[in-house]
Design a protein around this motif. Structure first.
Motif, PDB file in Angstrom:
ATOM      1  N   ASP A   1      89.442   4.041  47.634  1.00 24.19           N
ATOM      2  CA  ASP A   1      88.179   3.134  47.814  1.00 24.19           C
ATOM      3  C   ASP A   1      87.304   3.088  46.442  1.00 24.19           C
ATOM      4  O   ASP A   1      87.723   3.015  45.211  1.00 24.19           O
TER       5      ASP A   1
ATOM      6  N   ASP B   1      84.806   3.183  44.897  1.00 27.24           N
ATOM      7  CA  ASP B   1      84.295   4.554  44.917  1.00 27.24           C
ATOM      8  C   ASP B   1      85.030   5.214  43.542  1.00 27.24           C
ATOM      9  O   ASP B   1      85.057   6.504  43.039  1.00 27.24           O
TER      10      ASP B   1
ATOM     11  N   GLU C   1      86.116   6.324  56.347  1.00 28.50           N
ATOM     12  CA  GLU C   1      85.714   5.581  55.731  1.00 28.50           C
ATOM     13  C   GLU C   1      85.216   5.418  53.795  1.00 28.50           C
ATOM     14  O   GLU C   1      85.645   6.339  53.552  1.00 28.50           O
TER      15      GLU C   1
ATOM     16  N   GLU D   1      82.805  12.826  58.350  1.00 30.65           N
ATOM     17  CA  GLU D   1      82.262  13.320  60.261  1.00 30.65           C
ATOM     18  C   GLU D   1      83.227  12.775  61.007  1.00 30.65           C
ATOM     19  O   GLU D   1      82.942  12.484  62.069  1.00 30.65           O
TER      20      GLU D   1
ATOM     21  N   GLU E   1      77.699  17.695  58.554  1.00 31.45           N
ATOM     22  CA  GLU E   1      78.788  16.678  59.206  1.00 31.45           C
ATOM     23  C   GLU E   1      78.705  17.497  60.837  1.00 31.45           C
ATOM     24  O   GLU E   1      78.616  15.550  61.663  1.00 31.45           O
TER      25      GLU E   1
ATOM     26  N   GLU F   1      73.591   8.650  55.624  1.00 30.39           N
ATOM     27  CA  GLU F   1      73.912   9.927  54.768  1.00 30.39           C
ATOM     28  C   GLU F   1      71.786  10.497  55.077  1.00 30.39           C
ATOM     29  O   GLU F   1      72.141  11.296  54.479  1.00 30.39           O
TER      30      GLU F   1
ATOM     31  N   TYR G   1      72.228   9.347  49.700  1.00 33.29           N
ATOM     32  CA  TYR G   1      71.956  10.425  50.233  1.00 33.29           C
ATOM     33  C   TYR G   1      70.513  11.151  50.139  1.00 33.29           C
ATOM     34  O   TYR G   1      69.687  11.543  51.001  1.00 33.29           O
TER      35      TYR G   1
HETATM   36  N1  ARG Z   1      80.320  10.303  55.213  1.00 35.73           N
HETATM   37  C1  ARG Z   1      81.189  11.741  54.403  1.00 35.73           C
HETATM   38  C2  ARG Z   1      79.829  12.440  54.590  1.00 35.73           C
HETATM   39  O1  ARG Z   1      79.492  13.403  54.828  1.00 35.73           O
HETATM   40  C3  ARG Z   1      81.230  10.954  52.963  1.00 35.73           C
HETATM   41  C4  ARG Z   1      82.573  10.413  52.696  1.00 35.73           C
HETATM   42  C5  ARG Z   1      82.937   9.784  51.241  1.00 35.73           C
HETATM   43  N2  ARG Z   1      83.829   9.016  51.586  1.00 35.73           N
HETATM   44  C6  ARG Z   1      84.152   8.118  50.209  1.00 35.73           C
HETATM   45  N3  ARG Z   1      84.793   6.379  50.045  1.00 35.73           N
HETATM   46  N4  ARG Z   1      83.777   8.217  49.071  1.00 35.73           N
HETATM   47  O2  ARG Z   1      79.103  12.491  53.076  1.00 35.73           O
END
Ligand code: ARG
Ligand code: ZN
Length: 475
Positions: A151, A153, A171, A308, A328, A350, A402
């Motif tokens: 990714d 990140d 994701e 999730e 999740e 998030e 988040y």
């Molecule tokens: N959506 C995930 C969560 O519940 C995190 C996914 C992180 N993905 C990434 N590429 N950093 O927080």
């Protein structure tokens, strides 16, 4: 699916299509069909501000039928994707997103289609042009050893081979490493995922298990059906040694959990809480959006984060704790049922899932959401950028998305009061159930529920907490 789409940048998409059409003309690529009607190539991306090439223009997928045979010894995947879609323009060609792997053949409506690969784009040119509104079926036969993506990140996603199987998570963009598709969250579809693997292994995916039949060579073909719409980043596969448990929750929701056998005892108590946690969330967020539920816990060392994945979130052992499970499961409403229109809207996922943790702590652990809010307010990392405007793709899963996302929701609660806020917690996932929604959809929705008298105050809240740079003087 069209439901809930708002079309963030129709101007940009139109320009791209026009530019491609001009190029096609220059190249003398297509000749007008009888009657002067002619299709143009679909755009190679939907111009998402963070991933401009993700997704494709010119069609909407309604269903994916994936037939995947996996050989764990070789790490090799042999797949057939059968995609049902509807053309949203006259099309001479269209793209699917696919990373790696080798395409052996492609058909459109049963006739061979020419296939070209360039980067993560697979371009198919059907023998006969497609007309706007046509429903059509694409099959792509492909194979190879899939490779995960890194990714922006730095984390890993996509299809990951393990010592005896595989895990696939996607994701934001990893699903293109294991099947061709329209891999942007704005195009949701139903799925049927068939997994052929050695009989001694478990093979899990999203939704409800519909069959498991022996095939040659000590292998079993297991079919999973995800009836409700799903964004492709939520598709998942787990093949390997798992201890699986089946049951029900919320009356008739089928629950399948799977754990690495070495984690069986250590995770048993929390796994058993899943039905009660779902019942608790149903009280707050309204009806559970899917016909299936569950969780998968994998041994540490493979996944760097929990995800999730629809109906069946996946956890590395070290993040299988109650707050993460609550997080999740809350995503099943916020993210999976109500899906971001664009990756810029990720705070809607998030922020809500984090706020669900705060609500759980308030309801069960005697920690008021106000104190979770103040803890988050005190942390510098949460002020790096506004939640509705991450500076780059590498920030999409950063702390402000988040924590500041959850702070926005808490400010909404303090502005509209607990009663109206409870209404929003149910009304938002009801209004956009199984659809896509943007940040603007959210602010407009809250303003409409709160009423004219609070419009100005809410406008100030959005400006400071949702879109504003830096930390406000007062929490
Ligand atoms: N959506 C995930 C969560 O519940 C995190 C996914 C992180 N993905 C990434 N590429 N950093 O927080
Ligand atoms: Zn999350």
């Amino acid at each position: 699916m069209e439901a809930g789409r708002t079309g963030r940048s129709p101007g940009a998409a139109a320009v791209t299509v026009a530019a491609l059409a001009a190029l096609a003309l220059l190249a003398g690529g297509c000749t007008p069909a009888a009657g002067g009607v002619r299709g143009t190539p679909g755009a190679s991306g939907v111009q998402d501000p963070y991933f401009p090439r993700l997704g494709n223009g010119g069609y909407d997928v309604t269903h994916y039928a994936l037939d995947l045979a996996f050989d764990p010894a070789a790490g090799r995947l042999d797949g057939t994707a059968r995609i049902t879609a509807r053309a949203t323009q006259d099309l001479s060609a269209f793209n699917l997103d696919l990373a790696g792997l080798t395409v052996a053949e492609a058909t459109v409506d049963g006739a061979p289609a020419s296939a070209n690969r360039a980067g993560d784009e697979l371009t198919l040119r059907p023998r006969d042009e497609l007309r706007r509104g046509d429903e059509f079926t694409v099959t792509v036969g492909y194979s190879g050893v899939p490779e995960p993506l890194t990714d922006p990140d730095g984390s890993t996603e996509g299809w990951m081979n393990t010592t005896d199987g595989a895990v696939a998570v996607g994701e934001p963009a990893g699903s293109m490493t294991w099947f061709p598709g329209n891999h942007h969250p704005s195009d949701k579809a139903s799925y049927e995922i068939a997994l052929t693997a050695p009989t001694r292994l478990s093979a899990l995916s999203n939704g409800v298990k519909v069959s498991a039949d022996p095939v040659s060579g000590d292998r079993t073909r297991t079919v999973w059906r995800q009836t409700e719409p799903m964004a492709s980043y939520l598709a998942t596969v787990m093949i390997g040694r798992y201890e699986t448990t089946t049951g029900t929750a919320l009356g008739d929701i089928s629950v399948v959990t799977a754990v690495d056998p070495s984690l069986s005892a250590a995770t048993a108590a929390l796994r058993a809480e899943l039905p009660a946690l779902l019942a608790d969330q149903r009280e707050r967020y309204g009806p559970y959006p899917f016909g299936a539920a569950g969780a998968v816990v994998t041994a540490d060392g493979l996944l760097g984060y929990a995800l999730e994945t629809q109906t069946r979130p996946v956890f590395p052992a070290s993040s299988f704790d109650r707050p993460t499970l609550v997080h999740e499961l809350a995503h099943q409403w916020f993210g999976n049922s109500v899906t971001p229109e664009s990756w810029q809207d990720i705070w809607l996922n998030e922020g809500f899932a984090t706020y669900a943790e705060w609500l759980y702590a308030e309801d069960h652990d005697g920690v008021p959401a106000r104190s979770s809010f103040e803890d988050a307010f005190a942390q510098d990392a949460n002020w790096a950028f506004p939640p509705a405007d991450p500076p780059a793709a590498e920030n999409l899963f950063g702390p402000p998305v988040y924590q500041r996302g959850a702070m926005v929701l808490h400010k909404v609660r303090e502005t509209v009061g607990d009663k109206v806020f409870d209404e929003i917690l149910q009304g938002w996932p009801t209004k956009y159930r199984h659809a896509n929604a943007s940040t603007e959809d959210f602010t407009a929705y809250v303003e409409s529920v709160a009423g004219e008298g609070l419009k100005e105050e809410l406008a100030g809240l959005w400006k400071v907490w949702l879109y504003g740079d830096g930390k406000p003087a007062e929490p």
